[in-house]
Design an enzyme around this catalytic site. Structure first.
Site, short mmCIF file in Angstrom:
data_model
loop_
_atom_site.label_atom_id
_atom_site.label_comp_id
_atom_site.label_asym_id
_atom_site.label_seq_id
_atom_site.Cartn_x
_atom_site.Cartn_y
_atom_site.Cartn_z
N LYS A 150 -25.87 -24.05 -11.76
CA LYS A 150 -25.32 -23.31 -10.62
C LYS A 150 -24.10 -22.54 -11.08
O LYS A 150 -23.11 -23.11 -11.53
CB LYS A 150 -24.95 -24.30 -9.52
N LYS A 166 -29.71 -21.34 -9.74
CA LYS A 166 -29.07 -20.61 -8.65
C LYS A 166 -27.90 -19.80 -9.12
O LYS A 166 -27.12 -20.34 -9.90
CB LYS A 166 -28.63 -21.68 -7.66
#
Ligand code: PBG
Length: 322
Positions: free
Chosen positions: A195, A248
């Site tokens: 992330k 992500k």
């Protein structure tokens, strides 16, 4: 090459990548109250929903055959210890119990995002300590303890999968241990392993009311410049016991998704985040891009990069088309 491009049946026969509703996960933002359906200005078509409305919306979307839902909560009140995150009667815990009672949702997985940022008064994903020099630090281990407690509480309330998005070190190991201790051995961990600290989360912070009140998330989320580090993060999370990984953002990081797909033989999801959705929506509203085609093309590109499933705010719209 053009012989195989002459008709749609021919193109369909040789198509390498497919989109199907079962591979789409729809985020839901649960807020207190009853009958609440509050629009989020930077994300047209996305709402804060009270539990009753969320159940209705979810039933509607589940009929389209999507894979499941990712739940976020906006608590009644926030504090330094993120009490609302791990409270047995927290907003997402209540939503999970309500959704599990609804038979029409049996076909969809309920995934609980595990993080503290929506529940802390300062909006950071962990416990904040003031240093002697007056600056702030996000403590790792005390945060991990609360995150593990949160995960167990969400699984107990009915989450089929828990998905930590905080990016503290060692959280997957702690979550696995907490789940096992609580006799929740069958609950898988979907780790947001890779992330990045991204400006594309901007609209989400309006939706989840989780903007940090000071500083930013760069001391725990990854530097967008680092590909090798992303692979180390994934490897560590898998070693700690993650069952699946989530990448992500998606579109600005497709190279990382591909690299992860080639390197690791575990189920891999990608999150098409709020900013990716909002920028496409803005172009659709102006008539600058064809809505249906651009939406499906963005999702297809994420699948082609190697994602097995996609968390996307387009889930409902895309599932209707598919
Ligand atoms: C919580 C969390 C965030 C997102 C998912 N989980 C926000 C953040 O890290 O600031 C972003 C999702 C999106 O932008 O759609 N930590």
């Amino acid at each position: 090459m053009r012989r195989l491009r002459r008709s749609e049946p021919m193109r369909a026969l040789v198509r390498e990548t497919h989109l199907h509703p079962g591979a789409l996960i729809a985020p839901l933002f649960i807020c207190p109250g009853e009958g609440v359906r509050r629009a989020i200005s930077s994300m047209p078509g996305v709402f804060n929903l009270s539990i009753d409305e969320a159940v209705k919306e979810a039933v509607d979307i589940a009929k389209l055959g999507i894979g499941g839902f990712l739940l976020f909560g906006l608590p009644e009140k926030k504090d330094e210890q993120a009490t609302g995150a791990w409270d047995e009667n927290g907003i997402v815990q209540q939503a999970l119990r309500a959704m599990k009672r609804e038979r029409a949702l049996d076909s969809a997985l309920l995934i609980a995002d595990v993080c503290l940022c929506e529940y802390t008064s300062h909006g950071h994903c962990g416990i904040v300590r003031q240093t002697e020099s007056g600056s702030h630090e996000i403590e790792n281990d005390s945060s991990v303890a609360l995150i593990a407690k949160t995960a167990a509480s969400l699984a107990r309330a009915g989450a089929d999968i828990v998905a930590p998005s905080d990016m503290m070190d060692g959280r997957v190991l702690a979550i696995r241990a907490a789940l096992d201790d609580a006799q929740l051995r069958d609950t898988p961990v979907l780790s947001y392993a890779s992330k990045f600290a991204s400006s594309f989360y901007g609209p989400f912070r309006e939706a989840a009311d989780s903007t940090p009140q000071f500083g930013d998330r760069r001391s725990y989320q990854m530097d967008g410049a680092n590909r090798r580090e992303a692979l180390r993060e994934i490897e560590l999370d898998l070693t700690e016991g993650a069952d699946m990984i989530l990448m992500k953002p998606a579109l600005p990081y497709l190279d990382i998704i591909r690299e992860a797909r080639d390197r690791f033989d575990v189920p891999l999801g990608a999150y098409q985040v709020s900013g990716e959705y909002s920028m496409l929506q803005a172009a659709f509203e102006r008539g600058w891009l064809d809505r249906d085609r651009a939406m499906l093309e963005s999702l297809l590109s994420i699948r082609r990069a190697g994602a097995d499933f996609i968390v996307t705010y387009f889930a409902k719209q895309a599932a209707k088309l598919l």
